[in-house]
Design an enzyme around this catalytic site. Structure first.
Site, PDB file in Angstrom:
ATOM      1  CG  ASP A  33      -8.143  -2.322  -0.679  1.00  0.00           C
ATOM      2  OD1 ASP A  33      -7.739  -1.960  -1.792  1.00  0.00           O
ATOM      3  OD2 ASP A  33      -7.533  -2.064   0.391  1.00  0.00           O
ATOM      4  CB  ILE A  34      -5.710  -5.379   3.078  1.00  0.00           C
ATOM      5  CG1 ILE A  34      -5.396  -6.115   4.363  1.00  0.00           C
ATOM      6  CG2 ILE A  34      -4.762  -4.203   2.860  1.00  0.00           C
ATOM      7  CD1 ILE A  34      -4.070  -6.857   4.322  1.00  0.00           C
ATOM      8  CG  ASN A  91      -5.105   4.622  -8.518  1.00  0.00           C
ATOM      9  OD1 ASN A  91      -5.702   5.624  -8.901  1.00  0.00           O
ATOM     10  ND2 ASN A  91      -5.301   4.094  -7.320  1.00  0.00           N
ATOM     11  CD  GLN A  98      -0.064   0.943 -10.725  1.00  0.00           C
ATOM     12  OE1 GLN A  98       0.199   1.727 -11.638  1.00  0.00           O
ATOM     13  NE2 GLN A  98      -0.128  -0.355 -10.889  1.00  0.00           N
ATOM     14  CG  HIS A 104      -4.981  -2.942  -8.559  1.00  0.00           C
ATOM     15  ND1 HIS A 104      -3.625  -2.817  -8.757  1.00  0.00           N
ATOM     16  CD2 HIS A 104      -5.336  -1.885  -7.777  1.00  0.00           C
ATOM     17  CE1 HIS A 104      -3.177  -1.756  -8.124  1.00  0.00           C
ATOM     18  NE2 HIS A 104      -4.202  -1.151  -7.526  1.00  0.00           N
ATOM     19  CG  HIS A 106      -9.215   0.444  -6.460  1.00  0.00           C
ATOM     20  ND1 HIS A 106      -8.767   0.290  -5.165  1.00  0.00           N
ATOM     21  CD2 HIS A 106      -8.107   0.732  -7.191  1.00  0.00           C
ATOM     22  CE1 HIS A 106      -7.455   0.481  -5.117  1.00  0.00           C
ATOM     23  NE2 HIS A 106      -7.033   0.761  -6.334  1.00  0.00           N
TER      24      HIS A 106
HETATM   25  P1  AMP Z   1      -3.329   1.224  -5.702  1.00  0.00           P
HETATM   26  O1  AMP Z   1      -2.972   2.449  -4.934  1.00  0.00           O
HETATM   27  O2  AMP Z   1      -4.340   1.506  -6.797  1.00  0.00           O
HETATM   28  O3  AMP Z   1      -2.120   0.480  -6.218  1.00  0.00           O
HETATM   29  O4  AMP Z   1      -4.111   0.279  -4.704  1.00  0.00           O
HETATM   30  C1  AMP Z   1      -3.535  -0.802  -4.049  1.00  0.00           C
HETATM   31  C2  AMP Z   1      -4.559  -1.328  -3.078  1.00  0.00           C
HETATM   32  O5  AMP Z   1      -4.150  -2.609  -2.665  1.00  0.00           O
HETATM   33  C3  AMP Z   1      -4.730  -0.472  -1.825  1.00  0.00           C
HETATM   34  O6  AMP Z   1      -6.088  -0.039  -1.733  1.00  0.00           O
HETATM   35  C4  AMP Z   1      -4.340  -1.440  -0.693  1.00  0.00           C
HETATM   36  O7  AMP Z   1      -5.127  -1.263   0.465  1.00  0.00           O
HETATM   37  C5  AMP Z   1      -4.566  -2.779  -1.332  1.00  0.00           C
HETATM   38  N1  AMP Z   1      -3.802  -3.895  -0.785  1.00  0.00           N
HETATM   39  C6  AMP Z   1      -2.462  -3.925  -0.513  1.00  0.00           C
HETATM   40  N2  AMP Z   1      -2.117  -5.134  -0.039  1.00  0.00           N
HETATM   41  C7  AMP Z   1      -3.244  -5.882  -0.019  1.00  0.00           C
HETATM   42  C8  AMP Z   1      -3.535  -7.221   0.369  1.00  0.00           C
HETATM   43  N3  AMP Z   1      -2.585  -8.053   0.846  1.00  0.00           N
HETATM   44  N4  AMP Z   1      -4.819  -7.657   0.278  1.00  0.00           N
HETATM   45  C9  AMP Z   1      -5.786  -6.832  -0.181  1.00  0.00           C
HETATM   46  N5  AMP Z   1      -5.572  -5.573  -0.572  1.00  0.00           N
HETATM   47  C10 AMP Z   1      -4.322  -5.089  -0.484  1.00  0.00           C
END
Ligand code: AMP
Length: 122
Positions: A33-34, A91, A98, A104, A106
């Site tokens: 995760d970024i 989520n 979400q 996805h 986590h």
């Molecule tokens: P959600 O709130 O469950 O949709 O989580 C989305 C997740 O994606 C968050 O934890 C972000 O930090 C992560 N995210 C968004 N863009 C990227 C990316 N380019 N690379 C890795 N993780 C990302």
């Protein structure tokens, strides 16, 4: 909700945006995760175009669903989390916040993770 083929994870799957890859097979891709919320925070995504849990559960094939679940297990093992433990979280929709409309899971670990969820009003 219809699937947006330009969401960020679709672009990662197409190789248009880089990721810190942890694991990949024919059904799933896993990457860091970024914006990590734990010492280890990895996302495991199906390669198919699914918006969220509800969409994947309704339309995903048995092979895709099994493939994603096995990939999560393999990722956790590969990260060395089986003994210390980890948490998975997915989520779906607005109440869950979400952000990315590509399904996805986590995977959090590498530290004690506290209580399961924040109760309402706290
Ligand atoms: P959600 O709130 O469950 O949709 O989580 C989305 C997740 O994606 C968050 O934890 C972000 O930090 C992560 N995210 C968004 N863009 C990227 C990316 N380019 N690379 C890795 N993780 C990302």
């Amino acid at each position: 909700m219809s699937y947006d083929p330009n969401n960020i994870f679709a672009r990662i799957l197409r190789g248009e945006i880089p990721c810190k890859k942890v694991y990949e097979d024919s059904h799933a891709l896993a990457f860091h995760d970024i914006n990590p919320q734990a010492r280890l925070h990895v996302l495991v995504i199906p390669k198919g175009a699914y918006v969220s849990w509800a969409d994947f559960a309704a339309r995903g094939s048995t092979e895709e669903i099994a493939g994603l679940v096995r990939a999560v297990g393999k990722v956790a093992t590969q990260l060395g989390l089986d003994a210390s433990g980890y948490r998975t979280l997915a989520n779906h929709g607005p109440d869950s916040h979400q952000e990315v409309p590509h399904f996805h899971i986590h995977v959090f670990g590498g530290q004690p993770l506290g209580r399961m969820i924040q109760p309402p009003g706290r």
